[in-house]
Design a protein around this motif. Structure first.
Motif, PDB file in Angstrom:
ATOM      1  N   VAL A   1       0.833  -1.205   0.000  1.00 20.70           N
ATOM      2  CA  VAL A   1       0.000   0.000   0.000  1.00 20.70           C
ATOM      3  C   VAL A   1       0.868   1.256   0.000  1.00 20.70           C
ATOM      4  O   VAL A   1       0.688   2.173  -0.811  1.00 20.70           O
ATOM      5  N   LEU A   2       1.875   1.270   0.881  1.00 21.48           N
ATOM      6  CA  LEU A   2       2.749   2.440   0.972  1.00 21.48           C
ATOM      7  C   LEU A   2       3.468   2.683  -0.352  1.00 21.48           C
ATOM      8  O   LEU A   2       3.491   3.806  -0.881  1.00 21.48           O
ATOM      9  N   GLY A   3       4.040   1.619  -0.922  1.00 19.83           N
ATOM     10  CA  GLY A   3       4.789   1.757  -2.172  1.00 19.83           C
ATOM     11  C   GLY A   3       3.903   2.211  -3.304  1.00 19.83           C
ATOM     12  O   GLY A   3       4.271   3.073  -4.101  1.00 19.83           O
ATOM     13  N   THR A   4       2.687   1.627  -3.381  1.00 18.44           N
ATOM     14  CA  THR A   4       1.789   1.993  -4.463  1.00 18.44           C
ATOM     15  C   THR A   4       1.378   3.457  -4.355  1.00 18.44           C
ATOM     16  O   THR A   4       1.398   4.194  -5.348  1.00 18.44           O
ATOM     17  N   ILE A   5       1.027   3.896  -3.132  1.00 18.77           N
ATOM     18  CA  ILE A   5       0.604   5.288  -2.979  1.00 18.77           C
ATOM     19  C   ILE A   5       1.770   6.234  -3.281  1.00 18.77           C
ATOM     20  O   ILE A   5       1.624   7.194  -4.052  1.00 18.77           O
ATOM     21  N   LEU A   6       2.938   5.931  -2.707  1.00 20.51           N
ATOM     22  CA  LEU A   6       4.085   6.810  -2.950  1.00 20.51           C
ATOM     23  C   LEU A   6       4.442   6.856  -4.429  1.00 20.51           C
ATOM     24  O   LEU A   6       4.764   7.909  -4.972  1.00 20.51           O
ATOM     25  N   GLY A   7       4.374   5.703  -5.103  1.00 28.52           N
ATOM     26  CA  GLY A   7       4.698   5.648  -6.521  1.00 28.52           C
ATOM     27  C   GLY A   7       3.697   6.446  -7.338  1.00 28.52           C
ATOM     28  O   GLY A   7       4.066   7.190  -8.250  1.00 28.52           O
ATOM     29  N   ALA A   8       2.414   6.298  -7.004  1.00 30.39           N
ATOM     30  CA  ALA A   8       1.372   7.033  -7.730  1.00 30.39           C
ATOM     31  C   ALA A   8       1.583   8.529  -7.561  1.00 30.39           C
ATOM     32  O   ALA A   8       1.499   9.297  -8.520  1.00 30.39           O
ATOM     33  N   VAL A   9       1.904   8.923  -6.314  1.00 32.40           N
ATOM     34  CA  VAL A   9       2.110  10.351  -6.056  1.00 32.40           C
ATOM     35  C   VAL A   9       3.368  10.852  -6.762  1.00 32.40           C
ATOM     36  O   VAL A   9       3.388  11.956  -7.309  1.00 32.40           O
ATOM     37  N   ALA A  10       4.409  10.009  -6.775  1.00 38.20           N
ATOM     38  CA  ALA A  10       5.673  10.444  -7.374  1.00 38.20           C
ATOM     39  C   ALA A  10       5.518  10.715  -8.865  1.00 38.20           C
ATOM     40  O   ALA A  10       6.238  11.516  -9.434  1.00 38.20           O
ATOM     41  N   ALA A  11       4.575  10.017  -9.502  1.00 34.77           N
ATOM     42  CA  ALA A  11       4.403  10.211 -10.943  1.00 34.77           C
ATOM     43  C   ALA A  11       3.356  11.275 -11.243  1.00 34.77           C
ATOM     44  O   ALA A  11       3.139  11.622 -12.395  1.00 34.77           O
ATOM     45  N   TRP A  12       2.685  11.783 -10.228  1.00 37.27           N
ATOM     46  CA  TRP A  12       1.566  12.719 -10.428  1.00 37.27           C
ATOM     47  C   TRP A  12       2.086  14.144 -10.386  1.00 37.27           C
ATOM     48  O   TRP A  12       2.524  14.610  -9.346  1.00 37.27           O
ATOM     49  N   PRO A  13       2.072  14.842 -11.524  1.00 35.90           N
ATOM     50  CA  PRO A  13       2.756  16.143 -11.583  1.00 35.90           C
ATOM     51  C   PRO A  13       2.144  17.195 -10.656  1.00 35.90           C
ATOM     52  O   PRO A  13       2.823  18.129 -10.245  1.00 35.90           O
ATOM     53  N   LYS A  14       0.847  17.030 -10.302  1.00 37.37           N
ATOM     54  CA  LYS A  14       0.223  18.086  -9.504  1.00 37.37           C
ATOM     55  C   LYS A  14       0.437  17.904  -8.012  1.00 37.37           C
ATOM     56  O   LYS A  14       0.025  18.743  -7.214  1.00 37.37           O
ATOM     57  N   ALA A  15       1.070  16.788  -7.610  1.00 32.87           N
ATOM     58  CA  ALA A  15       1.289  16.556  -6.184  1.00 32.87           C
ATOM     59  C   ALA A  15       2.367  17.511  -5.664  1.00 32.87           C
ATOM     60  O   ALA A  15       3.262  17.902  -6.410  1.00 32.87           O
ATOM     61  N   PRO A  16       2.268  17.914  -4.374  1.00 33.30           N
ATOM     62  CA  PRO A  16       3.292  18.811  -3.821  1.00 33.30           C
ATOM     63  C   PRO A  16       4.676  18.166  -3.839  1.00 33.30           C
ATOM     64  O   PRO A  16       4.802  16.946  -3.689  1.00 33.30           O
ATOM     65  N   GLY A  17       5.685  19.008  -4.032  1.00 33.44           N
ATOM     66  CA  GLY A  17       7.045  18.508  -4.195  1.00 33.44           C
ATOM     67  C   GLY A  17       7.540  17.657  -3.047  1.00 33.44           C
ATOM     68  O   GLY A  17       8.116  16.593  -3.263  1.00 33.44           O
ATOM     69  N   TRP A  18       7.273  18.081  -1.781  1.00 34.90           N
ATOM     70  CA  TRP A  18       7.815  17.316  -0.651  1.00 34.90           C
ATOM     71  C   TRP A  18       7.215  15.925  -0.603  1.00 34.90           C
ATOM     72  O   TRP A  18       7.873  14.957  -0.248  1.00 34.90           O
TER      73      TRP A  18
END
Lengths: 332, 305
Positions: A122-139
């Motif tokens: 779950v953690l990896g999937t969410i972090l990966g999805a966020v990492a590829a999502w350009p609108k997510a905050p940088g931090w």
């Protein structure tokens, strides 16, 4: 999903179990090593039996285990036993059967594996999805980086590092065992806390190295999906970013992740086996470790076979889950 | 460099365009493929450590009762000594060499088997392909490490040596390369240059060795590195479980021994920590090289960032 596909999957499952059982049956018999003789040889050296008595014991044991029959007959009987999940008797804890040994240690392993696999997936999937999502905050997007760096560090080594830094240097958490020495297991709050404290380091050593893998695959998938027409379409329709993220992007990117989960099961279980041994948790891994040290062959083979069957079963079950997740497969 | 000066300085039309040397090109490629460069760098450093170590240190010190017991790292024993009186510096040098040996031998055998089987399956097709593919598919879900536990456990402890260890590991590790090479040969054999060669009367063997094999080399190299990684990992796994050649200072064996003697409980922290760090370096470097070679072999999957 129609009957033919179900039948084919089930047939494949049966073939895998058959292949694994056959390998586990024939390999030890190709070796000149005789488990029972070695076991009683040890007893004879330590216990002062007369050699003649030992020979008689060995002969009666051979008969009891069916080792005096022709090989093919043994093989058929063995396959029948596997069907009934009967793996024979443990040599080092004799009146116990291998199934008893497994049943005794299984809850520990399932608990550890379930919690760690779910957390890292779950953690990896969410972090990966966020990492590829350009609108997510940088931090938020960069939280994945430390996990990616840890990808591929084998859990045993992660365990040793954690033991050293957190257990040995900082003395925050215990160095091993299932619960503190001298504590009697009871249904109390303090015992529960003690138990959990002993589970944190093993769980972390399984989680830390595996999150990165899920991050990488999810990020790769996410980048591909962002270029898809339906995501563009959703954007131009004026849907909120949140809605696109959840329904258009996450849901489609999840499918390969589930396939990955099925493929990773083998690795996950085998690494849990060594980690349990390292921390001395009373699970399947420790049972295997003890059996290896005691030359308890039926237990070694039984555990290996049991794990293999469990993995094949889980993989087959996961394949039946796809249609629930993906309407495209359901339609075909 | 020459090229840019020629284009920005029209006053000097006679500057020859020099083809950069092979070395420059290689270095430039490394600058683009940093993972490969770093991985190779670490491997080189480890190789130097092992080779210099083998030349300078007495390998006998890597075996029990050759040094003082349980010394923490000091000037005399830079890596400390263990419960059995092994000098851990010597043990690390020998263990590193043995790990490399198992990795290269098992990786080589696994890759060779995979290349041959993959070739047979793809080139001849039909029932040969069917049999090889089915076997691969059935064996893939079976956790190879556990089957290796059965094999290693069935052997007499005295029969387990570094070489048998490599054989056990290689025996069940050819499925991955077989499928990769099969897929590549399948696409290669439909290419036009193979058809041209066939029409001009080149024999089967000629086509295999002169037309297809050279095109496969990057894939074979990538598969080989992957196999070495797998072999190092598998032998480490078996050794940590206590199925290795127990007397040898294999990295996994050192960890197994440290764990059986309760090294952390007794405060001998350096004992399990050193092989753990060495293993991180080896596996990390191999993983980097593997990813770098994938990029070299498959320009299509090169990063698009």
């Amino acid at each position: 999903m129609n009957i033919r596909i179900v039948a084919r999957r089930l047939l494949f499952f049966v073939l895998v179990v058959w292949a694994a059982s056959t390998i586990v049956f024939f390999i030890p018999r190709l070796s000149p090593r005789n488990a029972i003789r070695e076991r009683f040889g040890e007893l004879a050296r330590t216990g002062g039996f007369s050699p003649a008595d030992v020979e008689k014991l060995i002969a009666s044991m051979q008969q009891q285990f069916g080792l005096d029959k022709p090989l093919l007959e043994q093989y058929w009987q063995y396959l029948g036993n596997i069907l009934r999940m009967d793996f024979g008797y443990s040599l080092s804890r004799y009146p116990m059967t291998v199934t008893d040994v497994i049943a005794q240690s299984l809850p520990w392993t399932i608990g550890l594996l379930l919690v760690t696999t779910v957390i890292s997936f779950v953690l990896g999937t969410i972090l990966g999805a966020v990492a590829a999502w350009p609108k997510a905050p940088g931090w938020l997007r960069s939280t994945a980086t430390p996990f990616i760096l840890l990808t591929g560090v084998p859990p045993v080594i992660m365990g040793i590092l954690l033991l050293f830094f957190i257990g040995f240097r900082l003395k925050w958490l215990p160095l091993g065992g299932a619960y503190s020495v001298g504590i009697v297991p009871t249904w109390s709050w303090s015992f529960f806390i003690d138990l959990m404290e002993h589970q944190i380091l093993p769980a972390l050593s399984l989680i830390l190295g595996s999150v990165g893998g899920w991050v990488l695959s999810m990020r790769g998938m996410g980048i591909t999906i962002q270029g898809e027409d339906y995501v563009n379409f959703a954007e131009h329709k004026g849907l909120t970013g949140r809605r696109i993220f959840r329904d258009y992007y996450l849901r489609n990117a999840l499918l390969p992740q589930v396939t990955g989960l099925a493929l990773a099961l083998g690795t996950v279980v085998t690494s849990a086996v060594v980690v349990e041994g390292l921390f001395g948790l009373p699970g399947i891994g420790t049972a295997l470790n003890l059996a290896i040290r005691a030359n308890d062959f039926p237990v070694i083979y039984g555990i290996v076979l049991f794990i293999t069957i469990a993995i094949a079963l889980l993989m087959t079950l996961l394949e039946f889950v796809y249609p629930l997740l993906d309407p495209r497969i359901r339609a075909n | 460099m020459t090229l840019t000066s020629a284009s920005t300085n029209p006053a000097a039309p006679n500057v020859a365009i020099v083809q950069p040397s092979r070395l420059t090109l290689t270095l430039r490629y490394f600058r683009r493929n940093k993972g490969l460069a770093i991985g190779l760098g670490i491997l080189l450093a480890l190789a130097l450590f092992t080779i210099i170590g083998l030349l300078v240190i007495d390998p006998k010190k890597a075996y029990p009762l050759s040094a003082a017991l349980k010394q923490s790292p000091s000037l005399k024993y830079p890596f400390g000594t263990d419960f059995f009186g092994r000098d851990l510096l010597a043990a690390m040098v020998v263990g590193m060499w043995q790990t490399a040996f198992i990795g290269l031998l098992a990786g080589g055998i696994g890759t060779a088997l995979g290349v041959v089987l993959g070739f047979l399956a793809a080139y001849f097709g039909g029932w040969v392909d069917g049999v090889i593919r089915t076997i691969c598919q059935i064996l893939t879900p079976i956790p190879v490490l556990l089957i290796q536990v059965v094999v290693a456990g069935s052997l007499d402890k005295r029969d387990v040596t570094i070489v048998t260890m490599a054989m056990i590991v290689a025996m069940l590790a050819w499925m991955g390369p077989t499928l990769v090479i099969r897929a590549q040969v399948l696409t290669l054999k439909e290419r036009q240059f193979v058809a041209v060669a066939k029409l001009s009367g080149v024999s089967d063997m000629g086509i295999i060795f002169k037309e297809i094999l050279p095109n496969l080399l990057p894939f074979i190299a990538a598969a080989f590195v992957g196999q070495v990684f797998g072999a190092v990992f598998a032998s480490f796994y078996l050794a940590v479980l206590g199925l290795g050649p127990l007397r040898e200072p294999l990295l996994g064996n050192i960890i197994w021994a440290a764990q059986s003697q309760g090294a952390f409980f007794n405060g001998w922290w350096w004992w399990p920590l050193e092989p753990a760090f060495a293993m991180i370096l080896i596996l990390g470097a191999l993983a980097l090289v593997n990813m770098g070679l994938d990029e070299l072999a498959n320009p299509r999957v090169r990063r698009t960032e």
